[in-house]
Design a protein around this motif. Structure first.
Motif, PDB file in Angstrom:
ATOM      1  N   ARG A 239       0.854  -1.180   0.000  1.00 51.45           N
ATOM      2  CA  ARG A 239       0.000   0.000   0.000  1.00 51.45           C
ATOM      3  C   ARG A 239       0.899   1.242   0.000  1.00 51.45           C
ATOM      4  O   ARG A 239       2.121   1.144   0.133  1.00 51.45           O
ATOM      5  CB  ARG A 239      -0.922   0.004   1.231  1.00 51.45           C
ATOM      6  N   SER A 240       0.285   2.408  -0.142  1.00 50.27           N
ATOM      7  CA  SER A 240       1.035   3.662  -0.017  1.00 50.27           C
ATOM      8  C   SER A 240       1.334   3.935   1.456  1.00 50.27           C
ATOM      9  O   SER A 240       0.530   3.597   2.332  1.00 50.27           O
ATOM     10  CB  SER A 240       0.229   4.831  -0.591  1.00 50.27           C
ATOM     11  N   VAL A 241       2.487   4.538   1.706  1.00 46.88           N
ATOM     12  CA  VAL A 241       2.868   4.930   3.068  1.00 46.88           C
ATOM     13  C   VAL A 241       3.173   6.417   3.080  1.00 46.88           C
ATOM     14  O   VAL A 241       4.011   6.894   2.310  1.00 46.88           O
ATOM     15  CB  VAL A 241       4.092   4.132   3.551  1.00 46.88           C
ATOM     16  N   ILE A 242       2.466   7.142   3.932  1.00 52.16           N
ATOM     17  CA  ILE A 242       2.700   8.583   4.109  1.00 52.16           C
ATOM     18  C   ILE A 242       3.445   8.773   5.427  1.00 52.16           C
ATOM     19  O   ILE A 242       2.942   8.396   6.488  1.00 52.16           O
ATOM     20  CB  ILE A 242       1.364   9.350   4.124  1.00 52.16           C
ATOM     21  N   LEU A 243       4.656   9.334   5.338  1.00 51.88           N
ATOM     22  CA  LEU A 243       5.467   9.553   6.541  1.00 51.88           C
ATOM     23  C   LEU A 243       5.242  10.976   7.052  1.00 51.88           C
ATOM     24  O   LEU A 243       5.459  11.942   6.309  1.00 51.88           O
ATOM     25  CB  LEU A 243       6.954   9.365   6.233  1.00 51.88           C
ATOM     26  N   LEU A 244       4.831  11.107   8.310  1.00 52.79           N
ATOM     27  CA  LEU A 244       4.868  12.407   8.960  1.00 52.79           C
ATOM     28  C   LEU A 244       6.328  12.728   9.297  1.00 52.79           C
ATOM     29  O   LEU A 244       7.167  11.823   9.400  1.00 52.79           O
ATOM     30  CB  LEU A 244       4.010  12.399  10.224  1.00 52.79           C
ATOM     31  N   GLY A 381       0.969  20.150  -1.631  1.00 56.34           N
ATOM     32  CA  GLY A 381      -0.003  20.650  -0.664  1.00 56.34           C
ATOM     33  C   GLY A 381       0.225  20.159   0.753  1.00 56.34           C
ATOM     34  O   GLY A 381       1.343  19.823   1.157  1.00 56.34           O
ATOM     35  N   THR A 382      -0.874  20.112   1.502  1.00 59.12           N
ATOM     36  CA  THR A 382      -0.834  19.744   2.915  1.00 59.12           C
ATOM     37  C   THR A 382      -0.999  18.234   3.082  1.00 59.12           C
ATOM     38  O   THR A 382      -1.223  17.494   2.106  1.00 59.12           O
ATOM     39  CB  THR A 382      -1.962  20.440   3.680  1.00 59.12           C
ATOM     40  N   LEU A 383      -0.920  17.793   4.333  1.00 63.08           N
ATOM     41  CA  LEU A 383      -1.173  16.376   4.622  1.00 63.08           C
ATOM     42  C   LEU A 383      -2.557  15.976   4.131  1.00 63.08           C
ATOM     43  O   LEU A 383      -2.730  14.907   3.527  1.00 63.08           O
ATOM     44  CB  LEU A 383      -1.044  16.139   6.126  1.00 63.08           C
ATOM     45  N   GLU A 384      -3.545  16.816   4.379  1.00 62.84           N
ATOM     46  CA  GLU A 384      -4.909  16.471   3.960  1.00 62.84           C
ATOM     47  C   GLU A 384      -5.019  16.399   2.443  1.00 62.84           C
ATOM     48  O   GLU A 384      -5.773  15.567   1.914  1.00 62.84           O
ATOM     49  CB  GLU A 384      -5.900  17.493   4.540  1.00 62.84           C
ATOM     50  N   ASP A 385      -4.293  17.254   1.735  1.00 61.55           N
ATOM     51  CA  ASP A 385      -4.288  17.186   0.265  1.00 61.55           C
ATOM     52  C   ASP A 385      -3.719  15.851  -0.199  1.00 61.55           C
ATOM     53  O   ASP A 385      -4.229  15.223  -1.135  1.00 61.55           O
ATOM     54  CB  ASP A 385      -3.450  18.327  -0.321  1.00 61.55           C
ATOM     55  N   ILE A 386      -2.624  15.412   0.428  1.00 65.96           N
ATOM     56  CA  ILE A 386      -1.980  14.153   0.028  1.00 65.96           C
ATOM     57  C   ILE A 386      -2.879  12.968   0.368  1.00 65.96           C
ATOM     58  O   ILE A 386      -3.019  12.026  -0.414  1.00 65.96           O
ATOM     59  CB  ILE A 386      -0.593  14.050   0.700  1.00 65.96           C
ATOM     60  N   GLU A 391      -5.473   6.294  -2.516  1.00 66.05           N
ATOM     61  CA  GLU A 391      -6.572   5.323  -2.600  1.00 66.05           C
ATOM     62  C   GLU A 391      -6.505   4.307  -1.463  1.00 66.05           C
ATOM     63  O   GLU A 391      -7.504   4.005  -0.820  1.00 66.05           O
ATOM     64  CB  GLU A 391      -6.512   4.595  -3.950  1.00 66.05           C
ATOM     65  N   ASN A 392      -5.302   3.775  -1.236  1.00 62.23           N
ATOM     66  CA  ASN A 392      -5.126   2.730  -0.218  1.00 62.23           C
ATOM     67  C   ASN A 392      -3.778   2.939   0.454  1.00 62.23           C
ATOM     68  O   ASN A 392      -2.725   2.737  -0.171  1.00 62.23           O
ATOM     69  CB  ASN A 392      -5.182   1.347  -0.869  1.00 62.23           C
ATOM     70  N   GLY A 393      -3.785   3.356   1.703  1.00 66.73           N
ATOM     71  CA  GLY A 393      -2.501   3.633   2.340  1.00 66.73           C
ATOM     72  C   GLY A 393      -2.613   3.807   3.839  1.00 66.73           C
ATOM     73  O   GLY A 393      -3.672   3.600   4.442  1.00 66.73           O
ATOM     74  N   LYS A 422      -8.437   5.116   3.123  1.00 65.64           N
ATOM     75  CA  LYS A 422      -9.198   4.415   2.095  1.00 65.64           C
ATOM     76  C   LYS A 422      -9.933   5.449   1.245  1.00 65.64           C
ATOM     77  O   LYS A 422     -10.686   6.274   1.769  1.00 65.64           O
ATOM     78  CB  LYS A 422     -10.220   3.449   2.722  1.00 65.64           C
ATOM     79  N   ASP A 423      -9.692   5.370  -0.057  1.00 64.87           N
ATOM     80  CA  ASP A 423     -10.385   6.247  -1.008  1.00 64.87           C
ATOM     81  C   ASP A 423     -10.328   7.718  -0.592  1.00 64.87           C
ATOM     82  O   ASP A 423     -11.337   8.435  -0.614  1.00 64.87           O
ATOM     83  CB  ASP A 423     -11.841   5.804  -1.167  1.00 64.87           C
ATOM     84  N   GLY A 424      -9.138   8.142  -0.188  1.00 65.38           N
ATOM     85  CA  GLY A 424      -8.910   9.554   0.094  1.00 65.38           C
ATOM     86  C   GLY A 424      -9.357  10.029   1.458  1.00 65.38           C
ATOM     87  O   GLY A 424      -9.364  11.246   1.706  1.00 65.38           O
TER      88      GLY A 424
END
Length: 492
Positions: A239-244, A381-386, A391-393, A422-424
């Motif tokens: 899945r996608s991983v978003i790192l803070l 953009g911001t965290l919320e934009d990303i 889709e799945n992360g 999930k789905d944004g």
């Protein structure tokens, strides 16, 4: 600085140069102070102070370094003699002679920006602050809690045989708080907060009491831990991983910072801290990451322990790029390592020191260290934009475990917390999140980089390297970053 000591240093530099040395430098640590306070489960667990003062002498003779140090300021001459003798002995074993090249002399000074010197704050006030913080994170269901503050102050005078002289006044403030509780499976879960910076402002006591940077995060981590202990575990899968930034700083530290230290690339750290998958042919060719990856060594950050003005060879800190649009272009280095690297490559790979030669104390010789290694802000953009474009992360924060290959080619990280996407949209909190990958593949899957609003500087107060070990301080400016197709979770 005492004029008599300064005269002795200058006189002995000239004496050793007349004995055939090609370069000499000297660091006098007039003061090297540290104070650490720890409150553990409401009790004063640690109240440690240190003070060090002394002279370190480095001599380059016959292409080899010799080093010696002393805290006896009444007899620095014998310290010079020992450094010279060590270099003379080492020169008999040299295969690739070291050279410092030639640099013009300069006289300079650097002082960390500080509003309130922590060493002027009464001990009672410091303890009152930590006890108050401990009261904020205290709950019946929390089984362990911890609050720590560490203050550092160094005054260093540098001299070399080229005529360079500078003074450096450094101040650093570090702090952390952590809470732990048992989840429904009887496992310990943790949420923590480290004192971070925005990169601007000052580096004194005022950082600690700033609610945005540290003091105002107690309720947030309690709320997140209360949800975490009821959460499901992350399931295995890609899945996608978003790192803070609280996790991203360690990812960059271990898989970009350390692999790009030139002494590691040349093999000097193999027996302890490891080597690097990067070699001298990689520069200008290796696609380290996607075109969204821009990494700098930026010495001009006002408020970071990685900003120190001049390194321990007298080189000024620089603002330069390590990776541009994903391509590797430069490394972290000292003057002597540049000459050796170019000699080994048989061509000019590097032209200028990165200002990265640093020693942890007067009784340690400088080695190549990270400064401020940063991922530059992007335009996603911001965290919320990303999140909205995912889709799945998962979004992950703060490391609890890490395992890195000896050459930094692969890694495995465990984090404190994950938010499922999930789905944004965020759906739920998940516990025991982990992810792993191979460094080059991972960074080439970088698909989004947050803008300046997501960028913060993570402080590192305990980077270890060298034999004997040297603990060093630095910073990483990191935005929110997203990677696709990452292996996450653990197989049953």
């Amino acid at each position: 600085m005492n004029q008599e000591l300064k005269n002795a240093i200058v006189r002995n530099i000239e004496r050793i140069m007349n004995m055939g040395a090609s370069y000499v430098d000297v660091r006098f640590h007039e003061a090297d102070n540290s104070e650490t306070l720890v409150i553990y489960d409401g009790n004063l667990e640690g109240n440690d102070t240190t003070y060090e003062c002394g002279v370190g002498v480095r001599v380059l003779f016959g292409g080899a370094w010799g080093f010696a140090a002393t805290s006896n300021l009444l007899d620095v001459e014998s310290c010079f003699d020992r450094a010279y003798q060590n270099s003379s002995t080492a020169s008999k074993l040299v295969k690739v002679p070291l050279s410092m090249g030639k640099k013009p002399a300069h006289k300079s000074a650097f002082k960390s920006p500080v509003e309130i010197d922590p060493f002027t704050v009464p001990l009672k006030d410091k303890l009152d602050f930590l006890v108050n913080l401990d009261n904020q994170i205290k709950e019946d269901w929390i089984v362990r809690r911890y609050a720590m503050a560490n203050f550092q102050k160094k005054k260093v005078h540098f001299f070399n045989s080229e005529g360079t002289e500078f003074e450096r006044d450094l101040s650093n403030t570090f702090a952390s708080m952590s809470i732990m509780a048992l989840d429904s499976d009887g496992q310990i879960q943790e949420r923590s907060c480290e004192l971070f910076t925005t990169g601007k402002g000052t580096r004194g006591w005022e950082m600690l009491t700033n609610p945005e940077l540290f003091a105002g995060h107690a309720d947030r981590i309690k709320s997140e831990l209360s949800q975490l202990i009821k959460a499901d575990s992350l399931e295995y899968g890609k899945r996608s991983v978003i790192l803070l930034p609280g996790q991203g700083y360690l990812q960059v530290h271990e898989t970009i910072g350390h692999p790009l230290e030139l002494d590691r690339i040349l093999g000097y750290e193999l027996s302890y801290a490891g080597g690097s998958f990067v070699n001298l042919d990689s520069f200008g060719k290796l696609q380290y990451g996607s075109e969204k990856l821009n990494v700098s060594a930026f010495g001009g950050i006002e408020n970071s322990p990685g900003s120190f003005g001049f390194d321990d060879e007298g080189s000024p800190e620089r603002n330069y790029m390590l990776i541009e649009k994903g391509k590797l272009v430069n490394c972290l280095t000292s003057r002597a390592m540049i000459n050796e690297a170019n000699e080994r490559a048989g061509r000019q790979v590097f032209t200028e020191s990165g200002g990265a030669a640093r020693a942890t104390a007067f009784y340690r010789a400088p080695i190549d260290r990270m400064t401020n290694v940063n991922i530059e802000p992007g335009n996603d953009g911001t965290l919320e934009d990303i999140i909205a474009n995912t889709e799945n992360g998962i979004v992950v924060d703060n490391p609890v475990s890490w395992s890195i290959g000896s050459n930094r080619e692969h890694f495995h990280f465990g984090c404190e917390i994950a938010w499922e996407i999930k789905d944004g949209k965020r759906t739920r909190i998940l516990k025991n999140p982990t992810y792993q990958g191979h460094t080059i593949e991972f960074y080439n899957n970088l698909s989004a980089v947050g803008d300046e609003r997501t960028w913060m500087v993570g402080q590192v107060n305990n980077c270890g390297k060298g034999e004997p070990n040297q603990v060093m301080q630095l910073g990483h400016g990191i935005p929110v970053v997203k990677f696709d197709n990452v292996i996450t979770g653990e197989k049953e």
